[in-house]
Design a protein around this motif. Structure first.
Motif, PDB file in Angstrom:
ATOM      1  N   VAL A 199     -12.164  90.833  78.521  1.00 33.60           N
ATOM      2  CA  VAL A 199     -13.210  90.771  79.542  1.00 33.60           C
ATOM      3  C   VAL A 199     -14.314  89.811  79.111  1.00 33.60           C
ATOM      4  O   VAL A 199     -14.670  88.894  79.835  1.00 33.60           O
ATOM      5  N   CYS A 200     -14.826  89.999  77.884  1.00 35.75           N
ATOM      6  CA  CYS A 200     -15.950  89.174  77.433  1.00 35.75           C
ATOM      7  C   CYS A 200     -15.559  88.143  76.388  1.00 35.75           C
ATOM      8  O   CYS A 200     -16.391  87.333  75.995  1.00 35.75           O
TER       9      CYS A 200
ATOM     10  N   ASP B  19     -15.987  99.524  82.892  1.00 38.95           N
ATOM     11  CA  ASP B  19     -15.968  98.391  83.825  1.00 38.95           C
ATOM     12  C   ASP B  19     -14.553  98.117  84.320  1.00 38.95           C
ATOM     13  O   ASP B  19     -14.343  97.848  85.500  1.00 38.95           O
ATOM     14  N   VAL B  20     -13.587  98.198  83.427  1.00 37.17           N
ATOM     15  CA  VAL B  20     -12.202  97.934  83.820  1.00 37.17           C
ATOM     16  C   VAL B  20     -11.667  99.075  84.675  1.00 37.17           C
ATOM     17  O   VAL B  20     -11.016  98.856  85.691  1.00 37.17           O
TER      18      VAL B  20
ATOM     19  N   ARG C 239      -9.896  87.995  81.545  1.00 34.53           N
ATOM     20  CA  ARG C 239      -9.777  86.538  81.393  1.00 34.53           C
ATOM     21  C   ARG C 239      -8.402  86.164  80.947  1.00 34.53           C
ATOM     22  O   ARG C 239      -7.728  86.773  80.260  1.00 34.53           O
TER      23      ARG C 239
ATOM     24  N   CYS D 195     -11.421  90.779  73.101  1.00 35.30           N
ATOM     25  CA  CYS D 195     -11.634  91.501  74.355  1.00 35.30           C
ATOM     26  C   CYS D 195     -11.245  90.579  75.499  1.00 35.30           C
ATOM     27  O   CYS D 195     -11.649  89.422  75.553  1.00 35.30           O
TER      28      CYS D 195
ATOM     29  N   THR E  78      -9.572  95.731  75.711  1.00 38.06           N
ATOM     30  CA  THR E  78     -10.997  95.437  75.834  1.00 38.06           C
ATOM     31  C   THR E  78     -11.751  96.010  74.654  1.00 38.06           C
ATOM     32  O   THR E  78     -11.234  96.806  73.895  1.00 38.06           O
TER      33      THR E  78
ATOM     34  N   HIS F 237     -16.543  97.715  77.530  1.00 39.86           N
ATOM     35  CA  HIS F 237     -16.020  97.375  78.853  1.00 39.86           C
ATOM     36  C   HIS F 237     -14.968  98.343  79.377  1.00 39.86           C
ATOM     37  O   HIS F 237     -14.314  98.050  80.378  1.00 39.86           O
TER      38      HIS F 237
ATOM     39  N   ASN G 184     -12.912  98.809  88.133  1.00 45.26           N
ATOM     40  CA  ASN G 184     -12.636  97.505  88.745  1.00 45.26           C
ATOM     41  C   ASN G 184     -13.874  96.629  88.908  1.00 45.26           C
ATOM     42  O   ASN G 184     -13.965  95.857  89.847  1.00 45.26           O
ATOM     43  N   ARG G 185     -14.831  96.747  87.990  1.00 42.15           N
ATOM     44  CA  ARG G 185     -16.029  95.909  88.034  1.00 42.15           C
ATOM     45  C   ARG G 185     -15.874  94.684  87.142  1.00 42.15           C
ATOM     46  O   ARG G 185     -16.732  93.821  87.148  1.00 42.15           O
ATOM     47  N   ALA G 186     -14.807  94.626  86.353  1.00 46.74           N
ATOM     48  CA  ALA G 186     -14.615  93.494  85.447  1.00 46.74           C
ATOM     49  C   ALA G 186     -13.266  92.854  85.705  1.00 46.74           C
ATOM     50  O   ALA G 186     -12.315  93.505  86.091  1.00 46.74           O
ATOM     51  N   VAL G 187     -13.224  91.557  85.491  1.00 47.55           N
ATOM     52  CA  VAL G 187     -11.995  90.801  85.672  1.00 47.55           C
ATOM     53  C   VAL G 187     -11.544  90.329  84.292  1.00 47.55           C
ATOM     54  O   VAL G 187     -12.329  89.750  83.544  1.00 47.55           O
TER      55      VAL G 187
END
Length: 54
Positions: free
Chosen positions: A21-22, A45-46, A54, A19, A38, A42, A49-52
């Motif tokens: 994100v995490c 969240d994507v 990595r 993933c 992801t 998530h 736009n609440r997750a960035v």
């Protein structure tokens, strides 16, 4: 086939993806945007736009 041969066979291993994100490994990846994979937890969240990544 004998009982021993049935017990000796291993199950195929599922493909795992990381993933973005995490950073956990998942066997149920979701590509929410081109190139952004992801885990199922998530997806929203994507999209919101609440997750960035990595």
């Amino acid at each position: 086939m004998t009982l021993e041969s049935l017990l000796a066979e291993s199950r195929p291993v599922a493909d795992t993806y990381k993933c973005q994100v995490c950073a956990r490994e998942t066997v149920a990846p979701v590509e929410v945007r081109p190139g952004l994979t992801t885990c199922p937890e998530h997806i929203l969240d994507v999209y919101e736009n609440r997750a960035v990544a990595r």
